[in-house]
Design a protein around this motif. Structure first.
Motif, PDB file in Angstrom:
ATOM      1  N   MET A  97       0.839  -1.184   0.000  1.00 34.42           N
ATOM      2  CA  MET A  97       0.000   0.000   0.000  1.00 34.42           C
ATOM      3  C   MET A  97       0.886   1.251   0.000  1.00 34.42           C
ATOM      4  SD  MET A  97      -3.096   0.971   2.618  1.00 34.42           S
ATOM      5  CE  MET A  97      -2.046   1.145   4.064  1.00 34.42           C
ATOM      6  N   ARG A  98       0.533   2.217  -0.820  1.00 37.14           N
ATOM      7  CA  ARG A  98       1.291   3.465  -0.887  1.00 37.14           C
ATOM      8  C   ARG A  98       0.549   4.547  -0.110  1.00 37.14           C
ATOM      9  NH1 ARG A  98       5.409   5.829  -3.457  1.00 37.14           N
ATOM     10  NH2 ARG A  98       5.268   8.044  -4.022  1.00 37.14           N
ATOM     11  N   VAL A  99       1.266   5.216   0.788  1.00 37.54           N
ATOM     12  CA  VAL A  99       0.668   6.226   1.663  1.00 37.54           C
ATOM     13  C   VAL A  99       1.460   7.521   1.539  1.00 37.54           C
ATOM     14  CG1 VAL A  99       0.007   6.805   4.025  1.00 37.54           C
ATOM     15  CG2 VAL A  99       0.015   4.403   3.284  1.00 37.54           C
ATOM     16  N   ALA A 100       0.747   8.622   1.337  1.00 37.41           N
ATOM     17  CA  ALA A 100       1.364   9.945   1.356  1.00 37.41           C
ATOM     18  C   ALA A 100       0.967  10.651   2.643  1.00 37.41           C
ATOM     19  CB  ALA A 100       0.923  10.769   0.150  1.00 37.41           C
ATOM     20  N   ILE A 101       1.935  11.246   3.304  1.00 36.19           N
ATOM     21  CA  ILE A 101       1.690  11.951   4.561  1.00 36.19           C
ATOM     22  C   ILE A 101       2.063  13.414   4.368  1.00 36.19           C
ATOM     23  CG2 ILE A 101       2.252  12.118   7.013  1.00 36.19           C
ATOM     24  CD1 ILE A 101       3.051   9.165   6.925  1.00 36.19           C
ATOM     25  N   ALA A 102       1.083  14.293   4.526  1.00 36.03           N
ATOM     26  CA  ALA A 102       1.337  15.731   4.467  1.00 36.03           C
ATOM     27  C   ALA A 102       1.663  16.205   5.878  1.00 36.03           C
ATOM     28  CB  ALA A 102       0.116  16.478   3.928  1.00 36.03           C
ATOM     29  N   GLY A 103       2.875  16.680   6.051  1.00 34.02           N
ATOM     30  CA  GLY A 103       3.318  17.098   7.378  1.00 34.02           C
ATOM     31  C   GLY A 103       4.383  16.145   7.890  1.00 34.02           C
ATOM     32  N   ALA A 104       5.644  16.625   7.891  1.00 37.28           N
ATOM     33  CA  ALA A 104       6.748  15.766   8.304  1.00 37.28           C
ATOM     34  C   ALA A 104       7.278  16.146   9.672  1.00 37.28           C
ATOM     35  CB  ALA A 104       7.877  15.838   7.265  1.00 37.28           C
ATOM     36  N   GLY A 105       6.379  16.623  10.529  1.00 36.64           N
ATOM     37  CA  GLY A 105       6.759  16.887  11.909  1.00 36.64           C
ATOM     38  C   GLY A 105       6.866  15.596  12.692  1.00 36.64           C
ATOM     39  N   ALA A 106       6.890  15.725  14.017  1.00 38.04           N
ATOM     40  CA  ALA A 106       7.038  14.541  14.868  1.00 38.04           C
ATOM     41  C   ALA A 106       5.908  13.544  14.640  1.00 38.04           C
ATOM     42  CB  ALA A 106       7.093  14.966  16.337  1.00 38.04           C
ATOM     43  N   VAL A 107       4.685  14.049  14.468  1.00 34.52           N
ATOM     44  CA  VAL A 107       3.535  13.162  14.257  1.00 34.52           C
ATOM     45  C   VAL A 107       3.656  12.443  12.923  1.00 34.52           C
ATOM     46  CG1 VAL A 107       1.030  13.073  13.917  1.00 34.52           C
ATOM     47  CG2 VAL A 107       1.992  14.510  15.720  1.00 34.52           C
ATOM     48  N   GLY A 108       3.914  13.203  11.863  1.00 35.20           N
ATOM     49  CA  GLY A 108       4.034  12.596  10.542  1.00 35.20           C
ATOM     50  C   GLY A 108       5.145  11.573  10.460  1.00 35.20           C
ATOM     51  N   ARG A 109       6.295  11.892  11.058  1.00 34.75           N
ATOM     52  CA  ARG A 109       7.423  10.956  11.017  1.00 34.75           C
ATOM     53  C   ARG A 109       7.123   9.691  11.807  1.00 34.75           C
ATOM     54  NH1 ARG A 109      10.288  15.726  12.153  1.00 34.75           N
ATOM     55  NH2 ARG A 109      10.851  14.963  14.232  1.00 34.75           N
ATOM     56  N   SER A 110       6.439   9.827  12.932  1.00 38.33           N
ATOM     57  CA  SER A 110       6.094   8.647  13.735  1.00 38.33           C
ATOM     58  C   SER A 110       5.140   7.734  12.978  1.00 38.33           C
ATOM     59  CB  SER A 110       5.451   9.086  15.057  1.00 38.33           C
ATOM     60  OG  SER A 110       6.368   9.805  15.843  1.00 38.33           O
ATOM     61  N   ILE A 111       4.146   8.337  12.318  1.00 35.82           N
ATOM     62  CA  ILE A 111       3.215   7.538  11.510  1.00 35.82           C
ATOM     63  C   ILE A 111       3.964   6.831  10.396  1.00 35.82           C
ATOM     64  CG2 ILE A 111       1.219   7.643   9.981  1.00 35.82           C
ATOM     65  CD1 ILE A 111       0.309  10.129  11.582  1.00 35.82           C
ATOM     66  N   ALA A 112       4.867   7.558   9.744  1.00 34.09           N
ATOM     67  CA  ALA A 112       5.635   6.979   8.643  1.00 34.09           C
ATOM     68  C   ALA A 112       6.444   5.781   9.106  1.00 34.09           C
ATOM     69  CB  ALA A 112       6.551   8.049   8.044  1.00 34.09           C
ATOM     70  N   ALA A 113       7.107   5.913  10.256  1.00 34.74           N
ATOM     71  CA  ALA A 113       7.933   4.818  10.764  1.00 34.74           C
ATOM     72  C   ALA A 113       7.092   3.570  11.030  1.00 34.74           C
ATOM     73  CB  ALA A 113       8.655   5.263  12.036  1.00 34.74           C
ATOM     74  N   GLU A 114       5.904   3.760  11.611  1.00 33.32           N
ATOM     75  CA  GLU A 114       5.017   2.623  11.893  1.00 33.32           C
ATOM     76  C   GLU A 114       4.570   1.946  10.599  1.00 33.32           C
ATOM     77  OE1 GLU A 114       3.788   1.221  14.650  1.00 33.32           O
ATOM     78  OE2 GLU A 114       4.795   2.492  16.125  1.00 33.32           O
ATOM     79  N   LEU A 115       4.197   2.752   9.605  1.00 33.87           N
ATOM     80  CA  LEU A 115       3.714   2.180   8.347  1.00 33.87           C
ATOM     81  C   LEU A 115       4.824   1.445   7.608  1.00 33.87           C
ATOM     82  CD1 LEU A 115       1.477   5.157   7.127  1.00 33.87           C
ATOM     83  CD2 LEU A 115       0.697   2.916   7.924  1.00 33.87           C
ATOM     84  N   LEU A 116       6.020   2.001   7.653  1.00 36.11           N
ATOM     85  CA  LEU A 116       7.147   1.337   6.998  1.00 36.11           C
ATOM     86  C   LEU A 116       7.454  -0.008   7.649  1.00 36.11           C
ATOM     87  CD1 LEU A 116       9.357   4.488   6.495  1.00 36.11           C
ATOM     88  CD2 LEU A 116       8.575   2.984   4.650  1.00 36.11           C
ATOM     89  N   GLU A 117       7.346  -0.075   8.973  1.00 36.66           N
ATOM     90  CA  GLU A 117       7.571  -1.341   9.681  1.00 36.66           C
ATOM     91  C   GLU A 117       6.559  -2.400   9.257  1.00 36.66           C
ATOM     92  OE1 GLU A 117       7.800  -1.087  13.883  1.00 36.66           O
ATOM     93  OE2 GLU A 117       9.488   0.312  13.902  1.00 36.66           O
TER      94      GLU A 117
END
Length: 218
Positions: A1-21
């Motif tokens: 699944m491909r996910v785009a996250i608008a906002g690379a602050g602490a919240v966005g980066r944390s979500i990204a790390a979880e999704l990548l895992e």
């Protein structure tokens, strides 16, 4: 699944790390140069751009995304990103962060939001869920379909204690999806009996919540 996250602050980066895992592809988009911290989430794709501009979203190839998450600290930005993702690019699932609870009423299907996540509301709901017995607690609102995820811990003197799930006349537009009992997650069958202390999770239409609470209360 491909996910785009608008906002690379602490919240966005944390979500990204979880999704990548979990094995997903992730693109982080932010217009602030100091937010582009590639080393913090090296497996993600990064784009320095304004997610409120069509040209930026074209560059991000938003039409290829299965999910867009608007996770900035600005509610206006999150609404614009959600609307563009849904109307211009047909993204199937749009999740938006609500920073100010006063703006929560805006985060609905009209603005392209499928799921609105309000951190203050979620935290207060989790506190209520931890201490409330016999009271219906709203945990999450699903914008698409006009339904809520609600929870109630069955009190010991409730009339339904000992009743088979299949024998209960549940209100229309409600569904019992999970019973949490002694730390175990149970998928309820019609022959399962309700026990005192069961944590019951429902998906329910908002106008049925009061009826559901009356049915389950002592």
């Amino acid at each position: 699944m491909r996910v785009a996250i608008a906002g690379a602050g602490a919240v966005g980066r944390s979500i990204a790390a979880e999704l990548l895992e979990n094995g997903h592809e992730v693109l982080l988009v932010d217009k602030a140069p100091d937010a582009i911290k590639v080393d913090s989430v090296p497996q993600a794709e990064w784009l320095l751009a304004d997610a409120c501009e069509i040209s930026s979203l074209d560059e991000a190839a938003l039409q290829r995304c299965n999910v867009v998450i608007a996770a900035t600290g600005d509610d206006k930005v999150n609404l614009v990103v959600s609307l563009l993702a849904k109307t211009e690019y047909g993204v199937p699932r749009v999740v938006a962060r609500v920073n100010n609870p006063k703006n929560e009423w805006l985060f609905n299907e009209a603005w392209g939001v499928d799921v609105a996540v309000s951190t203050p509301r979620l935290m207060s709901a989790l506190v209520e869920e931890a201490v409330s017995v016999g009271d219906l607690v709203r945990l999450m609102r699903f914008s698409q379909g006009d339904a809520n995820l609600v929870e109630l811990t069955l009190p010991g003197d409730a009339a339904l204690v000992g009743t088979r799930v299949g024998d209960v006349a549940w209100p229309e537009d409600t569904a019992l999806v999970t019973i949490i009992r002694e730390g175990r997650v149970l998928v309820p069958g019609k022959d399962d009996s309700l026990e005192a202390g069961d944590e019951l999770l429902f998906v329910a239409a908002p106008h049925r919540e009061e009826e559901l609470e009356e049915l389950l209360s002592a």
